[in-house]
Scaffold this active site. Structure first.
Site, PDB file in Angstrom:
ATOM      1  N   GLU A 112       0.827  -1.193   0.000  1.00 55.49           N
ATOM      2  CA  GLU A 112       0.000   0.000   0.000  1.00 55.49           C
ATOM      3  C   GLU A 112       0.869   1.253   0.000  1.00 55.49           C
ATOM      4  OE1 GLU A 112      -2.503  -0.799   3.393  1.00 55.49           O
ATOM      5  OE2 GLU A 112      -4.040  -1.685   2.123  1.00 55.49           O
ATOM      6  N   CYS A 126       3.242   8.444   1.188  1.00 53.39           N
ATOM      7  CA  CYS A 126       3.826   7.534   2.180  1.00 53.39           C
ATOM      8  C   CYS A 126       4.124   6.216   1.442  1.00 53.39           C
ATOM      9  CB  CYS A 126       2.823   7.356   3.314  1.00 53.39           C
ATOM     10  SG  CYS A 126       3.451   6.363   4.646  1.00 53.39           S
ATOM     11  N   CYS A 133       6.335  -6.622   7.607  1.00 50.57           N
ATOM     12  CA  CYS A 133       7.430  -6.066   8.405  1.00 50.57           C
ATOM     13  C   CYS A 133       7.774  -7.044   9.523  1.00 50.57           C
ATOM     14  CB  CYS A 133       7.023  -4.722   9.001  1.00 50.57           C
ATOM     15  SG  CYS A 133       8.367  -3.925   9.899  1.00 50.57           S
ATOM     16  N   CYS A 137       6.266  -4.057  16.015  1.00 54.07           N
ATOM     17  CA  CYS A 137       5.843  -3.000  16.943  1.00 54.07           C
ATOM     18  C   CYS A 137       4.409  -3.279  17.403  1.00 54.07           C
ATOM     19  CB  CYS A 137       5.941  -1.631  16.277  1.00 54.07           C
ATOM     20  SG  CYS A 137       7.612  -1.265  15.682  1.00 54.07           S
ATOM     21  N   CYS A 140       1.197  -1.604  15.741  1.00 52.70           N
ATOM     22  CA  CYS A 140       1.177  -1.473  14.279  1.00 52.70           C
ATOM     23  C   CYS A 140       0.523  -2.680  13.610  1.00 52.70           C
ATOM     24  CB  CYS A 140       2.604  -1.310  13.781  1.00 52.70           C
ATOM     25  SG  CYS A 140       2.710  -1.248  11.984  1.00 52.70           S
ATOM     26  N   CYS A 351      -1.152   6.254  10.145  1.00 49.42           N
ATOM     27  CA  CYS A 351       0.079   5.635  10.630  1.00 49.42           C
ATOM     28  C   CYS A 351      -0.190   4.314  11.323  1.00 49.42           C
ATOM     29  CB  CYS A 351       0.755   6.563  11.642  1.00 49.42           C
ATOM     30  SG  CYS A 351       1.509   7.956  10.866  1.00 49.42           S
TER      31      CYS A 351
END
Ligand code: SF4
Length: 362
Positions: A112, A126, A133, A137, A140, A351
């Site tokens: 994305e 972005c 990933c 975190c 996230c 975010c």
């Protein structure tokens, strides 16, 4: 025509792409690599510059469009090379004008990219650097996917091309899916291409790389590139940051801050520290005081981002008064602290909300 037989020194990235398509993707080649390819076809270096201009400035997606190149040369080029971008699979638009692009890669994976309008004329994109990933975190959504693979330089640059075919973009922030510095070589190569005079010509001020805190790579980036740096901080003490961001167990705050202080900055440049405010977790007056102490002596700007809740998220957004008190506490102590309006939350484009939903990756 087999490009190997033509004596082209195929870079590792080309090799993997050649296996998939038998052709070299010109998107994602540096000017030197383009020149190398052109030379093997008997062309002069200025042809490489012309090709780059056609691809990035004029949006040419076929060699037929490159009318300043001789017909024979275009034919030779078309036999060994192609211009290939990720395909736009879906575009979602938020009530605030933010657009989330779902992009399909050649191997069926999806990523994305989010275009965020800043005002009537300017917009920031972005950009993703990995499929998924590995950093894990806690706040996230991308982190819940795990890492599928790194993006190639061609896929990173191709993302920008694909969106810019639809609408203009002025700034790029590497804050999409993935930890950019964990894909260091492809990232740096993509930055070089994005900065090319013959291409998009993004200035260093318009490119920001965000990291969760990979200390050795922060130092490497500072040594080889003058792009802006953002650090996703989110906690001002090791005990809390260990919980929120596992990378902190490898590179605790002392090491992270030392790397930030060593990162080369121009006169008025600052490192941006992203601080996602989580209700009852990192939003207390004591957290604010610790943050002030931590950033003492660092040329810093803090972006305060109230947490964007998503279905099933383990955290909550703090109450308004708490957010304001936190910001005031930083401002009163002389820090630059900006409250970032979170955009695109209604389409999961804010975010920490990217997950390439509705695709093979979700
Ligand atoms: S915040 Fe960034 S580094 Fe952390 S898991 Fe999400 S994408 Fe990865």
């Amino acid at each position: 025509m087999d490009p190997f037989r033509k004596g082209i020194r195929v870079k590792r990235e080309w090799e993997s792409y050649l296996m998939a398509t038998d052709k070299i993707n010109l998107v994602g080649l540096t000017l030197d690599e383009l020149a190398e390819l052109v030379a093997t076809l008997g062309g002069k270096r200025f042809r490489a510059r012309q090709i780059a201009q056609w691809i990035y400035r004029h949006g040419a997606r076929s060699f037929d469009a490159m009318t300043t190149l001789a017909l024979d040369f275009r034919r030779d080029l078309a036999e060994v090379a192609e211009i290939s971008l990720p395909a736009v699979a879906r575009v979602q638009e938020s009530v605030d004008g933010t657009r989330k692009y779902l992009l399909a890669l050649a191997d069926g994976e999806h990523i994305e990219a989010v275009r965020i309008p800043m005002d009537k004329e300017r917009a920031t994109l972005c950009v993703s650097s990995q499929v998924g990933c590995a950093m894990g975190c806690a706040f996230c959504l991308t982190g819940t996917m795990g890492l599928k693979r790194n993006l190639t330089a061609a896929e990173i640059v191709g993302q920008v091309c694909a969106v810019m075919e639809e609408e203009p973009v002025n700034n790029l922030v590497f804050m999409g899916m993935g930890e950019p510095l964990a894909n260091f070589d492809n990232l740096v190569k993509a930055l070089k291409i994005l900065r090319m005079d013959e291409g998009f010509n993004f200035s260093s001020r318009k490119l920001t790389v965000s990291t969760s805190g990979l200390v050795p790579e922060i130092l490497r980036l500072g040594a080889c590139s003058d792009t802006s740096l953002a650090v996703s901080l989110n906690a001002a003490n090791d005990a809390l940051r260990d919980q929120l961001m596992p990378v902190n167990r490898r590179y605790p705050l002392e090491q992270l801050m030392a790397a930030c202080k060593a990162f080369p900055l121009k006169d008025r440049q600052r490192i941006t520290f992203e601080y996602i405010l989580l209700r009852g977790v990192n939003d207390s007056p004591q957290d604010a005081r610790q943050l002030v102490r931590l950033l003492h002596g660092v040329k810093a700007k803090i972006n305060l981002i109230p947490f964007n809740e998503y279905p099933g998220s383990p955290f909550r957004r703090p109450e308004e008064a708490r957010i304001e008190a936190f910001q005031t506490s930083l401002l009163d102590r002389g820090l630059v602290a900006v409250r970032r309006a979170s955009k695109g939350a209604d389409i999961l484009a804010a975010c920490g909300q990217l997950r390439a939903q509705g695709t093979t990756t979700s």
